[in-house]
Design a protein around this motif. Sequence first.
Motif, PDB file in Angstrom:
ATOM      1  N   UNK A 199       0.818  -1.214   0.000  1.00  0.00           N
ATOM      2  CA  UNK A 199       0.000   0.000   0.000  1.00  0.00           C
ATOM      3  C   UNK A 199       0.849   1.259   0.000  1.00  0.00           C
ATOM      4  N   UNK A 200       2.054   1.211   0.614  1.00  0.00           N
ATOM      5  CA  UNK A 200       2.924   2.392   0.672  1.00  0.00           C
ATOM      6  C   UNK A 200       3.814   2.532  -0.555  1.00  0.00           C
ATOM      7  N   UNK A 201       3.639   1.650  -1.554  1.00  0.00           N
ATOM      8  CA  UNK A 201       4.426   1.712  -2.784  1.00  0.00           C
ATOM      9  C   UNK A 201       5.659   0.847  -2.783  1.00  0.00           C
ATOM     10  N   UNK A 202       6.032   0.287  -1.651  1.00  0.00           N
ATOM     11  CA  UNK A 202       7.223  -0.562  -1.591  1.00  0.00           C
ATOM     12  C   UNK A 202       6.941  -1.907  -2.245  1.00  0.00           C
ATOM     13  N   UNK A 203       8.030  -2.588  -2.641  1.00  0.00           N
ATOM     14  CA  UNK A 203       7.904  -3.897  -3.280  1.00  0.00           C
ATOM     15  C   UNK A 203       8.567  -4.940  -2.387  1.00  0.00           C
ATOM     16  N   UNK A 225      -1.241 -18.493 -11.627  1.00  0.00           N
ATOM     17  CA  UNK A 225      -1.238 -18.312 -13.082  1.00  0.00           C
ATOM     18  C   UNK A 225      -1.781 -16.945 -13.482  1.00  0.00           C
ATOM     19  N   UNK A 226      -2.546 -16.335 -12.581  1.00  0.00           N
ATOM     20  CA  UNK A 226      -3.173 -15.053 -12.897  1.00  0.00           C
ATOM     21  C   UNK A 226      -2.538 -13.879 -12.166  1.00  0.00           C
ATOM     22  N   UNK A 227      -1.410 -14.128 -11.488  1.00  0.00           N
ATOM     23  CA  UNK A 227      -0.660 -13.057 -10.850  1.00  0.00           C
ATOM     24  C   UNK A 227       0.543 -12.703 -11.699  1.00  0.00           C
ATOM     25  N   UNK A 228       1.123 -11.545 -11.439  1.00  0.00           N
ATOM     26  CA  UNK A 228       2.231 -11.053 -12.242  1.00  0.00           C
ATOM     27  C   UNK A 228       3.163 -10.231 -11.358  1.00  0.00           C
ATOM     28  N   UNK A 229       4.344 -10.033 -11.823  1.00  0.00           N
ATOM     29  CA  UNK A 229       5.308  -9.242 -11.062  1.00  0.00           C
ATOM     30  C   UNK A 229       4.818  -7.797 -10.983  1.00  0.00           C
ATOM     31  N   UNK A 230       4.766  -7.268  -9.777  1.00  0.00           N
ATOM     32  CA  UNK A 230       4.258  -5.920  -9.573  1.00  0.00           C
ATOM     33  C   UNK A 230       2.784  -5.869  -9.216  1.00  0.00           C
ATOM     34  N   UNK A 231       2.189  -7.016  -8.909  1.00  0.00           N
ATOM     35  CA  UNK A 231       0.778  -7.058  -8.546  1.00  0.00           C
ATOM     36  C   UNK A 231       0.563  -6.361  -7.206  1.00  0.00           C
ATOM     37  N   UNK A 232      -0.545  -5.680  -7.066  1.00  0.00           N
ATOM     38  CA  UNK A 232      -0.876  -5.020  -5.803  1.00  0.00           C
ATOM     39  C   UNK A 232      -1.206  -6.067  -4.746  1.00  0.00           C
ATOM     40  N   UNK A 233      -0.906  -5.750  -3.485  1.00  0.00           N
ATOM     41  CA  UNK A 233      -1.082  -6.718  -2.399  1.00  0.00           C
ATOM     42  C   UNK A 233      -2.528  -7.186  -2.301  1.00  0.00           C
ATOM     43  N   UNK A 234      -3.473  -6.244  -2.431  1.00  0.00           N
ATOM     44  CA  UNK A 234      -4.872  -6.649  -2.278  1.00  0.00           C
ATOM     45  C   UNK A 234      -5.335  -7.563  -3.416  1.00  0.00           C
ATOM     46  N   UNK A 235      -4.668  -7.471  -4.579  1.00  0.00           N
ATOM     47  CA  UNK A 235      -5.056  -8.312  -5.701  1.00  0.00           C
ATOM     48  C   UNK A 235      -4.647  -9.768  -5.507  1.00  0.00           C
TER      49      UNK A 235
END
Length: 961
Positions: free
Chosen positions: A159-163, A196-206
Amino acid sequence: MQPGTDLPATAPTRSNPIPTTSNPGASPLAATAPGQLRVIKRNGTVVAFEDSKVSVAITKAFLAVEGGTAAASSRIHETVAKLTEQVVATFKRRMPSGGTIHIEDIQDQVELALMRAGEHKIARDYVIYREARAQERAAKAALSPESQQAAERINVVQADGSRSPLDIERVRTIVAEACEGLADVSEAAIIDEALRNLYDGVAAEEVSTALVITARTLIEQEPNYSYAAARLLLDNLRAEGLSFMGVAELATQQDMTIHYPAALKAFIKRGIELELLAPDLQDFDLEELGSALLPERDLQFSYLGLQTLYDRYFIHSDNTRFELPQIFFMRVAMGLAAREEAKNARAIEFYRLLSSFDYMSSTPTLFNAGTLRPQLSSCYLTTVPDDLFGIYGAIQDNAMLSKFAGGLGNDWTPVRALGAYIKGTNGKSQGIVPFLKVVNDTAVAVNQGGKRKGAVCAYLETWHMDIEEFLELRKNTGDDRRRTHDMNTANWIPDLFMKRVFDDGDWTLFSPNDVPDLHDLYGKAFEERYQQYEAMAASGELKLHKTLKAQSLWRKMLGMIFETGHPWMTFKDPCNLRSPQQHCGVVHSSNLCTEITLNTSADEIAVCNLGSVNLPQHIENGVLNLDKLRSTIRTAIRMLDNVIDINYYSVPQAEQSNFRHRPIGMGVMGFQDALYKLDVAYGSDQAVSFADQSMEAISYYAIEASSELAEERGSYSSYEGSLWSQGIFPHDSLDLLIQHRGEDYIQVNRDQSMDWAPLKAKVAANGMRNSNVMAIAPTATIANITGVSQSIEPTYQNLYVKSNLSGEFTVVNPYLVKDLKARGLWDKVMVNDLKYYDGSVQAIDRIPDDLKAKYATAFEVEPRWLVDSASRRQKWIDQAQSLNLYINNASGKKLDVTYRMAWFNGLKTTYYLRSLAATGTEKSTVESGKLNAVSSGSATPQPAPVPQACSLDDPDCEACQ
């Protein structure tokens, strides 16, 4: 061999002891008993320690090895008793003051006891079984190599933009919790598909959303995925709610045993600060109430039920829901117990009933209990006077009542007809239709606080001169200024009209200003006065009238309900002749959902408070558990009676009426599920008998509970002179209907199975707390919450996609799946067949005939079974029931027979006519690789354009839930 199945047999890391919570099996008013032992299950829930479960587990271990022969039986029984005593004594010795034990510790002690007793073979097989189960669990949770690699490549944006790297271990923990105890549900399947439906850079809530959606798409293959999806959704709810309240950032279900008590206190404090909750909630003992919360009951929800609560019921601020499921039930319970003398104990009692799903309060109560404006009542009935000031006053009352989530029934019969003389202006009336257009638009404008559509139904007696135009209000053709597309309409039909239909007689229409007393007359008095007016019209004494064939008007009524679903058919005389309150008023209409039959007048707006018993929850071992049913009803009646005193009244006439008569309406839901548990087809004599006997028991216990409340709190003020005071109970009042209507025009069953004499003596001694006690509402939403079939409805389809304000939800009949699994018939081919045949089993050859009968859908059950069951119930109900009629390939003849039969069988009201629409079931699947992919099924053609009169989740229907 499966010994010990009552004690789960895998061994994840043990938890540290968790503080004790209250015992769900204790007396509703009892505090947590000292010295109580609790068990921590693998999913983190804490339940009461039960000696019997240890005994059952050990017995199963013996039976698996030695069998159940007569020779072995005696030895097994004696040995198991000794071993159980040893195991239980060990823990009581270790924790004499009570405490918590992990399930694995219990199983370890069982093994040790078996070894010490020399039962080495039993112990050996028990160990092997535990290990096998552990391996099965591990295999079930194992990820594919591709998923492991995919997880390593994914970084999550916080949420704070960190990865940060995807926390796959937490994902596995959450999914494992979600699948705990669910048969035929795979943790790996959920995680693999989600990755299979996630990707690099996905938001935490997703990440959480992907898990939920994946589980959703598997529901059609296995109904238990609905519970897994709900538990995954719970993780989102916990994160949102606990962080908002400052209790915790993240929590597993296991953690909630610790967090729930703290969350309750934080919720009350924050809710009061935000002016969302009533300040008096802080006067409760929040420590005691927090310890009474049962986190394990979070696991009862299906996905549809929990999502519905989240979207529309939980308290929120700036679109952040910070109310959690058990806090929600406790908040409602606190709101209902606020004026009880022992309010903490009563709140716990009410909470336990609600959170068990044995009974559920109506939607307005769930929305508003414990808030600043606790408008808890469901239904309001008004009579509109015949003057301009009164008409617009009634419309203003509609707006105020709708604002706070009430459903409305308006009686428009007193308002003069089109062409009637107006003395004040020396002009002519425009009739009721222009005013109904205003009512329609008011319902749209005042939409129950933005939570639901405004909902109103207008009633008109069949002799009113405007009846023909009234019938056409819902048509899609004609002058739109004389149409009301957003409100409901209902016919209020006198028995005399139905007799004229049966006898092919004439019928005369009047304007109510010429025949003002007809509005308040019923039975023989109505017939005599109506015939006098007909004679006056024939002699020319009454100028404004119209005579036509009764069957001609009847055909038009049927034609409009065929075409538009309105107006509904409701019957004036049985509603009045069987009313307990006929000594002090007249029932002029029913309510929005046709189950309430209360008096209205210029001074009184009738109010009813609703809730429903969950019938399948009271079916145990193939029979209706009467003791449990009685206990449920006793608490439920008290809760409903409390609503009257706590309720916020937006208009004074409603408060005056409710305090004078104190009516309530307790109903039932899950009737179809109860039949499934009894292995009974809806379209059968056994189902009709069960409808009769179950409603008799509910009626008996509801009247008993109200009379006991009268002994404690006093009878309602207008009790004297009521049918209750004369010893005439609902089933006795059939005599009055038969007497006035005539034996040639009615056929009702009079059987009874319980001894009513003692109850009549109790009522004679104590009186009644409530003028009316029972009414069966549609329960569309609260049935979704509790995961059962709606009200008294047959199953709509065995597999379909349900659409409501919360979205689209795959619904598959779990009872059908269970029976098909038992016969080795549940597979992907069967799922495909159910989709192809729109949820029907009738055309699937490999399904046996007995299952085809049991799982016939609503449109495959002959309407006569619906009417017969309703007639048996109506015998016991002091109000009415929301009875939808399902007719496949509807025709004028079918409608004619069905509605005549409804009247002839003594029904008070009917509700929607549902007809098959030319639309197919939507299908959701993961086979395409896309989450929640939806396609249309084959359409079911109709021989005539019969629209479905009300969608299965019509928002208007919810006002009476």
